[in-house]
Design a protein around this motif. Structure first.
Motif, PDB file in Angstrom:
ATOM      1  N   SER A   1       0.625  -1.047   0.035  1.00 33.93           N
ATOM      2  CA  SER A   1       0.160   0.040   0.078  1.00 33.93           C
ATOM      3  C   SER A   1       0.820   1.308   0.020  1.00 33.93           C
ATOM      4  O   SER A   1       1.888   1.424   0.570  1.00 33.93           O
ATOM      5  CB  SER A   1      -0.988  -0.003   1.024  1.00 33.93           C
ATOM      6  OG  SER A   1      -0.077   0.118   2.541  1.00 33.93           O
TER       7      SER A   1
ATOM      8  N   HIS B   1       0.515   5.462   1.080  1.00 35.85           N
ATOM      9  CA  HIS B   1      -0.801   6.193   1.729  1.00 35.85           C
ATOM     10  C   HIS B   1       0.085   7.646   1.302  1.00 35.85           C
ATOM     11  O   HIS B   1       1.374   7.982   1.643  1.00 35.85           O
ATOM     12  CB  HIS B   1      -0.982   6.168   2.860  1.00 35.85           C
ATOM     13  CG  HIS B   1      -2.132   4.875   3.044  1.00 35.85           C
ATOM     14  ND1 HIS B   1      -1.279   3.655   3.004  1.00 35.85           N
ATOM     15  CD2 HIS B   1      -3.260   5.008   3.719  1.00 35.85           C
ATOM     16  CE1 HIS B   1      -2.691   2.991   3.277  1.00 35.85           C
ATOM     17  NE2 HIS B   1      -3.698   3.733   3.593  1.00 35.85           N
TER      18      HIS B   1
ATOM     19  N   ARG C   1      -0.482  11.365   2.896  1.00 31.43           N
ATOM     20  CA  ARG C   1      -0.909  12.382   4.143  1.00 31.43           C
ATOM     21  C   ARG C   1      -2.241  11.569   4.421  1.00 31.43           C
ATOM     22  O   ARG C   1      -3.239  12.053   4.804  1.00 31.43           O
ATOM     23  CB  ARG C   1      -1.589  13.674   3.307  1.00 31.43           C
ATOM     24  CG  ARG C   1      -0.206  14.655   3.237  1.00 31.43           C
ATOM     25  CD  ARG C   1      -0.704  15.997   2.723  1.00 31.43           C
ATOM     26  NE  ARG C   1      -0.985  15.900   1.274  1.00 31.43           N
ATOM     27  CZ  ARG C   1      -1.685  17.206   0.684  1.00 31.43           C
ATOM     28  NH1 ARG C   1      -1.815  18.042   1.474  1.00 31.43           N
ATOM     29  NH2 ARG C   1      -1.894  16.933  -0.623  1.00 31.43           N
ATOM     30  N   GLY C   2      -1.905  10.262   4.715  1.00 34.06           N
ATOM     31  CA  GLY C   2      -2.855   9.613   5.417  1.00 34.06           C
ATOM     32  C   GLY C   2      -3.848   8.926   4.645  1.00 34.06           C
ATOM     33  O   GLY C   2      -4.401   8.032   5.046  1.00 34.06           O
ATOM     34  N   ALA C   3      -4.078   9.065   3.403  1.00 36.63           N
ATOM     35  CA  ALA C   3      -5.148   8.568   2.515  1.00 36.63           C
ATOM     36  C   ALA C   3      -4.662   7.845   1.325  1.00 36.63           C
ATOM     37  O   ALA C   3      -3.379   8.003   0.962  1.00 36.63           O
ATOM     38  CB  ALA C   3      -5.649   9.826   1.720  1.00 36.63           C
ATOM     39  N   PRO C   4      -5.011   6.715   1.206  1.00 37.66           N
ATOM     40  CA  PRO C   4      -4.640   5.733   0.254  1.00 37.66           C
ATOM     41  C   PRO C   4      -4.494   6.238  -0.961  1.00 37.66           C
ATOM     42  O   PRO C   4      -5.353   6.777  -1.581  1.00 37.66           O
ATOM     43  CB  PRO C   4      -5.506   4.318   0.345  1.00 37.66           C
ATOM     44  CG  PRO C   4      -6.891   5.134   0.954  1.00 37.66           C
ATOM     45  CD  PRO C   4      -6.584   6.187   1.784  1.00 37.66           C
ATOM     46  N   LEU C   5      -3.405   5.869  -1.897  1.00 35.28           N
ATOM     47  CA  LEU C   5      -3.098   6.131  -3.116  1.00 35.28           C
ATOM     48  C   LEU C   5      -3.660   4.843  -3.940  1.00 35.28           C
ATOM     49  O   LEU C   5      -2.931   3.986  -3.878  1.00 35.28           O
ATOM     50  CB  LEU C   5      -1.623   6.607  -3.378  1.00 35.28           C
ATOM     51  CG  LEU C   5      -1.416   7.455  -4.616  1.00 35.28           C
ATOM     52  CD1 LEU C   5      -2.222   8.675  -4.553  1.00 35.28           C
ATOM     53  CD2 LEU C   5       0.068   7.744  -4.651  1.00 35.28           C
TER      54      LEU C   5
ATOM     55  N   ALA D   1      -4.135   9.966 -10.074  1.00 32.70           N
ATOM     56  CA  ALA D   1      -4.350  10.105  -8.484  1.00 32.70           C
ATOM     57  C   ALA D   1      -3.386  10.859  -7.752  1.00 32.70           C
ATOM     58  O   ALA D   1      -3.319  11.438  -6.874  1.00 32.70           O
ATOM     59  CB  ALA D   1      -4.671   8.588  -7.903  1.00 32.70           C
ATOM     60  N   SER D   2      -1.976  10.359  -8.069  1.00 29.32           N
ATOM     61  CA  SER D   2      -1.023  10.994  -7.636  1.00 29.32           C
ATOM     62  C   SER D   2      -0.633  12.344  -7.726  1.00 29.32           C
ATOM     63  O   SER D   2      -0.299  13.134  -6.969  1.00 29.32           O
ATOM     64  CB  SER D   2       0.579  10.022  -8.197  1.00 29.32           C
ATOM     65  OG  SER D   2       0.469   8.723  -7.899  1.00 29.32           O
TER      66      SER D   2
ATOM     67  N   ALA E   1      -2.961  13.939  -5.575  1.00 29.85           N
ATOM     68  CA  ALA E   1      -2.629  13.992  -4.302  1.00 29.85           C
ATOM     69  C   ALA E   1      -1.403  14.911  -3.928  1.00 29.85           C
ATOM     70  O   ALA E   1      -0.887  15.084  -2.648  1.00 29.85           O
ATOM     71  CB  ALA E   1      -2.117  12.630  -3.889  1.00 29.85           C
TER      72      ALA E   1
END
Length: 511
Positions: free
Chosen positions: A318, A320, A322-326, A333-334, A337
Motif C-alpha cells: 500500500s 498512503h 497524507r494518510g489517504a490511500p493512493l 491520482a498521484s 494528491a
C-alpha cells in the motif's frame, strides 16, 4: 612512454578555431582542442558551455561555421558517424544512440552485423556481443530487448558498442553519470587499458573527483570559449572557479530544519512487492525532510519509486499520501494528491522534447489553467517565465524547443514543472545526472526551499556523496529489498556500501 611524451608528437585529432552558432546562441567561439595518442583529455564546463557541441563536431553530427577539424595533420570533413568511425573516432553521447525495440546484440552491431553467405550471422553476433558485455562487466543477455534495461545498463551497452569499433579516439560524454562504484571502477579500468594501448580519450564529466583519478590534462570551456588548459591534478576549487567564473563555498548546501513529526507522514509505503523487481519495501517521508534511496544499479530503487508514483504497477502492498490511500498504477491520482516525479530518463520520460520550454514547464498545470475548455495561455506563459528565471534556465526564450537545451537546462525544466504545480512530495530519480557543479548547487538549494516550506523529497541517486550530503535519512536497497536505514553519523559511505552489497545488517552498523 608517458602521456607528456606522447604529446610531443602530432595530435590524432585537432579542432582549430572552431565556431558554431545556433538560433539565438553562439555555442562555440573560436575553440582550439586536441587529442593525442595515449592520453585522457578531460573536457570541463558548465551546462551550455559548448562541450556537447564540440564533441558533436568531432563526431560529424554538426559541421563548424568557421574553423576546421584536422585528423593526422590533414583537414577533414566529417559528415556523420560513419565518416567519424572511418577516421577512427567513436563517441559515447550523453543521450543514448540506441534502438529500444532491438536486442542488445542488434544494437551493438547496428548497421554492421557479421554476415555469413550474405545473411546476418546471428549466432556469431550474439557471441561477439557476449564478449563485449563481459568486457565492460555488465550481466545482460545479448538477446534482451534494450527497452527492458534500466538507464545504467543502457549506458554500459553504449560503452560496449563504442569499444566494438576499435577507435583511435574515444569520446565519452558523461559516461559515469548513472553508474555506481563497481561499474565506475570497471569503466576506469577499461579507459586505462585503452590509454596504455595508445588510444586517445576525450572524457567529459561533472564529477570533479574523477578528473585527477583518470585524466592527464584538462581543457575548460566557459560560454563557448576555451578559458584554460591545465594539468588534471589542478586543485578542485580552482577547476570550479575556472568553470563558473566564481567560487562555490559548499558543494552540498543542505539546510536541515524541523521535520513535521505530528500527524500522518506525507508518504507511507508498506509491504510493496512486484515479482522479480522488489519485495517487502516499506518506509516513510515526512514534511521537511529529504530521504535518500541508495543502492547498486539493479537493486530496485527506480522500480520502487515508479511504482509509488503510479507509473508502474505493483502486486501487493500500500501507498498512503497524507494518510489517504493512493490507488495503485494511477498517475492522475498521484498528481491530484500532490505527488511529483522527476524520472531518471529526462529525455524519454521527463520532457516532451519537441515542445517548447514554456510548454514543458506548463504541462502539469495545464488542466488547472483551463476554464471552459480554454487555456489561460498568457497566465501560463507568465508563470513559466518566472520559473525559468528562478531556475536560471539558459535559453534563447520560452519558445526554444526543449530538445535544443543542454542536459542540465533540460533537467531544470523537468524539475520546474513540478515546482509550478506546487507538489507537496517530490520524487527525484537521479536529479543531477549530467548537471554541472554550479547547476547542482542551484538544484540543492531548490530542495532546501521545498523542505523549508514543509514539503518532502524522496531522492534516488547513484552519486553516494550526493546522497550523504543532501539526505536527512538514507534508505539502502539490496537485491530488491530494503536492507536498512541510516541517519546522522551512521550514514557513511562505508556503511551504505556494506548494506548495498549485503555484507552488513543495520544492527551491525549501530554497534
Amino acid at each position: 612512454m608517458t602521456p607528456s611524451d606522447r604529446r610531443s608528437s602530432a595530435p590524432i585529432v585537432r579542432a582549430e578555431g572552431v565556431t558554431k552558432a545556433f538560433p539565438g546562441v553562439v555555442a562555440l567561439d573560436g575553440v582550439d582542442f586536441e587529442v593525442h595518442a595515449g592520453e585522457v583529455h578531460v573536457l570541463l564546463g558548465e551546462n551550455g558551455a559548448g562541450k556537447s557541441t564540440l564533441i558533436r563536431l568531432l563526431a560529424g553530427a554538426h559541421r563548424p561555421d568557421r574553423g576546421r577539424i584536422v585528423v593526422d595533420g590533414r583537414p577533414v570533413r566529417v559528415h556523420g558517424a560513419q565518416d567519424a568511425e572511418r577516421l577512427g573516432i567513436a563517441t559515447i553521447h550523453q543521450e543514448f544512440h540506441l534502438v529500444p525495440d532491438l536486442t542488445v546484440a542488434e544494437n551493438l552491431f547496428l548497421g554492421r552485423p557479421p554476415r555469413r553467405f550474405g545473411l546476418v550471422d546471428r549466432a556469431r553476433m550474439e557471441a561477439d556481443a557476449a564478449d563485449l558485455l563481459a568486457r565492460v562487466g555488465v550481466d545482460v543477455s545479448p538477446r534482451a530487448r534494450l527497452r527492458e534495461l534500466g538507464v545504467a545498463r543502457r549506458q554500459m551497452v553504449e560503452i560496449a558498442k563504442a569499444l566494438s569499433v576499435r577507435a583511435r579516439v574515444l569520446v565519452m560524454d558523461e559516461p559515469t553519470a548513472v553508474l555506481t562504484g563497481g561499474e565506475v571502477e570497471r569503466l576506469f579500468a577499461i579507459v586505462r587499458r585503452l590509454r596504455a594501448d595508445g588510444v586517445g580519450v576525450v572524457f567529459i564529466t561533472h564529477k570533479l573527483e574523477e578528473v585527477a583519478e583518470l585524466g592527464d590534462r584538462v581543457t575548460v570551456l566557459r560560454d563557448g570559449r576555451s578559458v584554460a588548459r591545465v594539468p588534471a591534478g589542478t586543485d578542485r576549487d580552482e577547476l570550479v572557479r575556472l568553470m563558473v567564473g566564481r567560487s562555490i563555498e559548499a558543494q552540498y548546501p543542505r539546510e536541515r530544519g524541523p521535520v513535521d513529526a505530528d500527524g500522518p507522514p506525507l508518504l507511507r509505503v508498506r509491504g510493496l512487492r512486484r515479482a522479480g523487481a522488489f519485495d517487502g519495501v516499506g518506509f516513510e517521508v515526512r514534511g521537511g525532510e529529504v530521504v535518500g534511496l541508495a543502492g547498486l544499479v539493479g537493486a530496485g530503487r527506480t522500480e520502487v519509486v515508479r511504482a509509488v508514483f503510479g507509473a508502474d504497477a505493483y502486486d501487493h502492498g500500500s501507498v498512503h499520501v497524507r494518510g489517504a490511500p493512493l490507488p495503485r498504477h494511477d498517475v492522475a491520482a498521484s498528481l491530484a494528491a500532490g505527488v511529483g516525479f522527476v524520472p531518471e530518463d529526462r529525455k524519454g520520460q521527463g520532457l516532451v522534447l519537441g515542445a517548447s520550454v514554456g510548454e514543458n514547464l506548463g504541462l502539469v498545470t495545464l488542466r488547472r489553467a483551463s476554464r471552459g475548455g480554454l487555456v489561460d495561455r498568457a497566465g501560463q506563459r507568465r508563470a513559466a517565465a518566472a520559473m525559468a528565471a528562478r531556475l536560471g534556465v539558459r535559453m534563447a526564450g520560452l519558445d526554444q524547443p526543449a530538445r535544443t537545451l543542454s542536459g542540465g537546462n533540460q533537467q531544470k525544466v523537468a524539475i520546474g514543472k513540478w515546482l509550478l504545480a506546487g507538489s507537496r512530495l517530490l520524487i527525484l530519480d537521479e536529479p543531477t545526472r549530467g548537471v554541472d557543479v554550479g547547476a547542482k548547487v542551484e538544484i540543492y538549494r531548490l530542495v532546501n526551499e521545498l523542505t523549508a516550506a514543509g514539503h518532502g523529497v524522496l531522492m534516488v541517486s547513484s552519486d553516494l556523496p550526493e546522497v550523504l550530503g543532501m539526505s536527512d535519512r538514507v534508505l539502502v536497497m539490496c537485491r530488491g529489498r530494503l536492507a536498512g536505514e541510516l541517519a546522522g553519523d551512521a550514514a557513511t559511505q562505508d556503511a551504505v556500501m556494506a548494506l548495498a552489497v549485503g555484507s552488513a545488517r543495520p544492527a551491525d552498523l549501530a554497534r
